[in-house]
Design an enzyme around this catalytic site. Structure first.
Site, PDB file in Angstrom:
ATOM      1  N   ALA B  56      -1.112   4.400   3.293  1.00 47.30           N
ATOM      2  CA  ALA B  56      -2.365   4.550   2.547  1.00 47.30           C
ATOM      3  C   ALA B  56      -3.569   4.488   3.480  1.00 47.30           C
ATOM      4  O   ALA B  56      -4.503   5.290   3.368  1.00 47.30           O
ATOM      5  CB  ALA B  56      -2.464   3.471   1.462  1.00 47.30           C
ATOM      6  N   GLU B  75      -5.914  -4.040  11.255  1.00 47.86           N
ATOM      7  CA  GLU B  75      -4.501  -4.348  11.000  1.00 47.86           C
ATOM      8  C   GLU B  75      -4.269  -5.756  11.494  1.00 47.86           C
ATOM      9  O   GLU B  75      -4.546  -6.050  12.657  1.00 47.86           O
ATOM     10  CB  GLU B  75      -3.632  -3.334  11.759  1.00 47.86           C
ATOM     11  CG  GLU B  75      -2.151  -3.702  11.879  1.00 47.86           C
ATOM     12  CD  GLU B  75      -1.497  -3.964  10.525  1.00 47.86           C
ATOM     13  OE1 GLU B  75      -1.541  -3.067   9.672  1.00 47.86           O
ATOM     14  OE2 GLU B  75      -0.964  -5.078  10.340  1.00 47.86           O
ATOM     15  N   ASN B  83       4.816  -2.087   6.455  1.00 48.46           N
ATOM     16  CA  ASN B  83       6.150  -1.703   5.991  1.00 48.46           C
ATOM     17  C   ASN B  83       6.405  -0.217   6.176  1.00 48.46           C
ATOM     18  O   ASN B  83       7.560   0.212   6.250  1.00 48.46           O
ATOM     19  CB  ASN B  83       6.313  -2.016   4.497  1.00 48.46           C
ATOM     20  CG  ASN B  83       6.486  -3.494   4.225  1.00 48.46           C
ATOM     21  OD1 ASN B  83       7.079  -4.215   5.016  1.00 48.46           O
ATOM     22  ND2 ASN B  83       5.952  -3.940   3.101  1.00 48.46           N
ATOM     23  N   GLY B  88      12.342   3.698   4.793  1.00 50.27           N
ATOM     24  CA  GLY B  88      13.389   4.709   4.957  1.00 50.27           C
ATOM     25  C   GLY B  88      12.906   6.133   5.202  1.00 50.27           C
ATOM     26  O   GLY B  88      13.714   7.027   5.450  1.00 50.27           O
ATOM     27  N   GLY B  89      11.617   6.351   5.075  1.00 51.61           N
ATOM     28  CA  GLY B  89      11.085   7.687   5.351  1.00 51.61           C
ATOM     29  C   GLY B  89      11.486   8.732   4.321  1.00 51.61           C
ATOM     30  O   GLY B  89      11.610   9.908   4.639  1.00 51.61           O
ATOM     31  N   ARG B 344      16.828   1.279  -9.391  1.00 48.63           N
ATOM     32  CA  ARG B 344      16.953   0.081  -8.563  1.00 48.63           C
ATOM     33  C   ARG B 344      17.053  -1.204  -9.369  1.00 48.63           C
ATOM     34  O   ARG B 344      17.787  -2.114  -8.997  1.00 48.63           O
ATOM     35  CB  ARG B 344      15.735  -0.014  -7.646  1.00 48.63           C
ATOM     36  CG  ARG B 344      15.752   1.045  -6.600  1.00 48.63           C
ATOM     37  CD  ARG B 344      14.477   1.040  -5.807  1.00 48.63           C
ATOM     38  NE  ARG B 344      14.600   2.002  -4.709  1.00 48.63           N
ATOM     39  CZ  ARG B 344      13.684   2.185  -3.784  1.00 48.63           C
ATOM     40  NH1 ARG B 344      12.580   1.482  -3.798  1.00 48.63           N
ATOM     41  NH2 ARG B 344      13.879   3.063  -2.828  1.00 48.63           N
ATOM     42  N   GLU B 485       0.614  -0.163  -2.169  1.00 50.20           N
ATOM     43  CA  GLU B 485       1.270  -1.296  -2.821  1.00 50.20           C
ATOM     44  C   GLU B 485       0.307  -2.390  -3.257  1.00 50.20           C
ATOM     45  O   GLU B 485       0.657  -3.208  -4.109  1.00 50.20           O
ATOM     46  CB  GLU B 485       2.363  -1.856  -1.889  1.00 50.20           C
ATOM     47  CG  GLU B 485       3.388  -2.715  -2.622  1.00 50.20           C
ATOM     48  CD  GLU B 485       4.543  -3.158  -1.722  1.00 50.20           C
ATOM     49  OE1 GLU B 485       4.708  -2.576  -0.634  1.00 50.20           O
ATOM     50  OE2 GLU B 485       5.261  -4.090  -2.126  1.00 50.20           O
ATOM     51  N   ILE B 501       6.067   6.451  -0.835  1.00 49.31           N
ATOM     52  CA  ILE B 501       5.341   7.251   0.166  1.00 49.31           C
ATOM     53  C   ILE B 501       4.374   8.195  -0.551  1.00 49.31           C
ATOM     54  O   ILE B 501       3.216   8.349  -0.145  1.00 49.31           O
ATOM     55  CB  ILE B 501       6.328   8.018   1.079  1.00 49.31           C
ATOM     56  CG1 ILE B 501       7.172   7.006   1.888  1.00 49.31           C
ATOM     57  CG2 ILE B 501       5.583   8.963   2.012  1.00 49.31           C
ATOM     58  CD1 ILE B 501       8.070   7.634   2.939  1.00 49.31           C
TER      59      ILE B 501
END
Lengths: 515, 515
Positions: B56, B75, B83, B88-89, B344, B485, B501
């Site tokens: 983001a 950061e 993260n 997992g991309g 999930r 998030e 993503i």
């Protein structure tokens, strides 16, 4: 937007002195007000200010008055008691006197386990432990101040054993009214209705030292958001030398905030709550750093009737008769579809599945043996209102609701056999709770059923002392207490019936003890 | 407690001027800081300040830099990417080019329906609609800035059709690193790692005009709450003339706040997240009136391995091979216990039921046909680490995990017959997703599986422009944006795999467009 505190703004364009304690940051809300150098000029001063006049507020108020504190209770509505005065008046007390008399074995652990099962395990257990320890004392506290209960217990859905008192008058008014009458006669107390909390006043060390409020305010239920749009009333600043206590309830009627949590809810979704149950105080408390707990869990009361508004006069029929001593059927099939004594969340989910998009409301019914066990208030008003109907035969009942008659009759026959056998192989209803009552004695009574928004489980994080926790310190916000539905954690994902009164009164009492 | 901004406190014991706009109230956090009359003395000035350097933050940063804005990205950790760089991309894009090429019929409505099914219907639908509309553009944006993807799609659990791109390198680094490289080369940008957001600076109209932060700060994962306890670093005040943008991620590693929402979580409960995923920024935003949305919904990633920390090197084996082309079995019975491609939440709930109190971790397995379809990164590291094991026969595999051999072999035979028949009558796994691959070609591969804290669905309320909403006005907080998030509502009760993503990049991009 204009200010609702014009006279505070005028001549107070100066500055408030902020202390330098702590991690150091400007935390100013969007509409922070100009304040005088030496703080807000307060119009009135009290030891304690209580926001809200339901179970939690009254319990706290009496405890404060007992200690001789000068105590102000404000209530935004024209009448006192919020939801408390219109609720069912069922009050869960584990290990109570009537259980002992009846030989019912109960324990604090069983009570906590029941609550955590309904709450999907995410309850703040230390708060439940506090409830379990103090509930009996809370009950005695209400007796001392004039509450009256029936001498038999209610077995509420989701509880392993009967452990719930029922007020003699059949509603929460049986607690609220006598306690309020006594509270108002105590020395040093003031009660202001139509007085709306606007915000907190804090000192330079971050302590809550008072509130801004509006007197002569009139809640307007026609507004989408009264909290946002209603600017009526006369602004006042009230000082609290010891504490501000939040007992402002939940947000089932907040058309804005409830839809933020569950966008399926539209402005017209019905609720059992009084129209003033909005999120205003809760959100203001988040705005001074109170910690949001589990705010997305909203409970639907599965025992409401779609043919009247709110909790109405019909709900107590389902709570006390149809679900326990009768059955609920899908009118399309004439069949049962759930364990009528499962917890509220499970029942509401099953009922929503039956209702679907075509509003196929379930039919809740019982026979005359069940009716004979009720207080007249639990069914007579509903009969008179025409939402509860009486039928001479099961056929007549089925035909009225356009149910397949034979399928429905088979459902009743099957159910009666389960009661006799002591086991419901279809839905697992605990037949030991139905006292052997089958659907057999005419006339029969039936009502359409629906879930309605009933309780918001989430809210402010409190500790076992009823102190509100600050997100920045993980410690109490000095001078701030809360109890009841404005707090979160006690009930986890779903509150068991009759634990609300226990929660509100006990933590209200605890707040009063600790202030 | 001492102040972490000593030099701001010193000599700034005076007052901040507050405006008189709005509903009028002192909203001062517990540890409000002394401030100079004319506002904070800022050390540096930017057009835009972005808090966080994951998907983001980077998407917003590039959009701002494209417009020539002087942009600071901070950061708190020593490395960029949060993260995002370790995920997992997998990147969900409804109606994408590869779908069209493969003749896969998809629609925005189907994507939204899939998300809302997983999210139990409480998703903020207008945000999903925005994602659906913009996702393809977001994908192209990443291509433009150097991201690379495989040329076949992943069929993630819970999605009706394959619609998910996989980065060529097999992780989110395949997007984060090229975008960050380009961002850093753009004119007028600054990136400061080890720089921790402390709080907002607001002007007298309630606009966010900057932040307080600490440079040379070192996150300490050994502390229970780094946000609370770590006072290291050098305080600075940064001005933002146009906006502050929050891209600070979720709170899976916040031992305090995650347990407030779900007290079953202990400090040692494992998570796939990097250790810095705490609630600090989120809670500070609530403290200036941002609206808490659905904060109690925490997602567990069902594809983790209990024999390593975090997401580790094993998760991609389960995401890409065992769940899709293989099965998951309960080692006590040797039997399957769920649809391995369910969403999930459903998978995590089933797995927790198998694991129970005695840590009976399920066994996830596949055959060599499945392994041949993987990127080497998706299984070689796990094999080397010893958490993924190779077996010459099914018997050997069963014996290793102490499973009943015959029951296990029957499970495999049954499963293979379901794949061949095109229907799984036991658990409803969509066999059309397994490309006809049965468990038949030796060697076989297996790993113990467990869910781990993976994503916090709740957060700040934003509108479709990525503006943060204020609880008091129901309108945007001027000067404040958020994406990813740290926000809530997009995913409702449970996020579908590969939509993170899409969410983070798209709303990051939108924030940048609107600032």
């Amino acid at each position: 937007m204009g200010s609702v505190h014009p006279e505070i703004n005028h001549g107070r364009r100066d500055l408030i002195k902020l202390g330098a304690a702590g991690m150091g940051v400007v935390l100013l809300g969007e509409q922070a007000l100009a304040e005088p150098k030496k703080g807000v000029k307060f119009d009135e001063e009290y030891d304690v200010i209580i926001v809200g006049s339901g179970f939690a507020g009254i319990a706290c108020g009496i405890k404060c008055a007992e200690k001789g504190y000068k105590t102000l209770m404000i209530e935004k509505m024209g009448r006192i008691g919020g939801n408390s005065v219109i609720n069912g008046g069922i009050f869960c007390v584990p290990q109570n006197d009537l259980q002992k008399k009846a030989g019912i074995k109960d324990s604090n652990e069983l009570f906590i386990a029941d609550c955590m099962k309904a709450g999907l395990g995410i309850n703040h257990k230390e708060l439940l432990e506090t409830l379990a320890k103090r509930a009996h004392e809370t009950y005695q506290f209400t007796l001392k101040y004039g509450a009256k209960y029936l001498d038999s217990l209610v077995h509420e859905g989701g509880h392993s054993v009967p452990r719930t008192y029922q007020t003699a008058v059949g509603s929460g008014a049986g607690i609220v009214l006598p306690l309020m009458e006594r509270f108002e006669k105590m020395a040093g107390v003031a009660l202001k209705t139509r007085t709306k909390f606007d915000d907190f006043v804090m000192d330079d060390a971050g302590r809550v030292i008072g509130i801004l409020a509006r007197e002569d305010y009139r809640f307007d239920s026609k507004l989408f958001s009264d909290d946002l749009e209603n600017q009526g009333g006369t602004p006042k600043a009230f000082k609290a030398t010891k504490a501000v206590m939040l007992a402002s309830g939940g947000f089932c009627q907040d058309k804005y905030y409830r839809a933020v949590q569950d966008p399926r809810l539209t402005p017209s979704t019905d609720s059992t709550n009084h129209p003033g149950a909005t999120a205003g105080v809760l959100l203001k408390a988040f705005g001074i750093g109170a910690v949001p707990v589990q705010v997305s869990w909203i409970q639907f009361g599965p025992w409401a009737c779609p043919d009247e508004k709110g909790f109405g006069v019909g709900s107590m029929f389902n709570v006390n008769a149809s679900f326990r001593y009768g059955i609920s059927v899908d009118p399309k099939t004439g069949k049962r579809y759930m364990n009528e004594l499962a917890d509220r969340k499970i029942r509401a989910d099953h009922m929503f599945a039956v209702i679907g998009k075509d509003e196929n409301y379930p039919i809740n019914l019982c026979d005359s043996q069940a009716i004979e066990r009720l207080l007249p208030d639990h069914y007579e008003k509903a009969l008179k209102a025409g939402i509860l109907k009486k039928f001479n035969t099961l056929e007549e009942l089925a035909q009225h609701y356009k149910m397949p008659v034979e399928a429905f009759k088979k459902t009743v026959t099957d159910y009666n056999s389960y009661v006799k056998a002591g086991k419901d192989p279809e839905f697992g209803k605990p037949t030991n709770m139905v006292d052997g009552i089958t659907l057999s004695k005419a006339p029969f009574y039936a009502m359409r059923g629906t879930p309605k928004l009933h309780h918001t489980m989430g809210g402010l994080q409190i500790n076992t002392q009823a102190q509100v926790i600050h997100s920045k310190t993980h410690q109490p916000i000095p001078g701030l207490y809360a109890a009841g539905e404005v707090t979160g954690g006690v009930h986890g994902a779903s509150r068991l019936g009759s634990v609300a009164i226990t929660d509100c009164l006990t933590f209200g009492m605890i707040a009063g003890e600790n202030i």
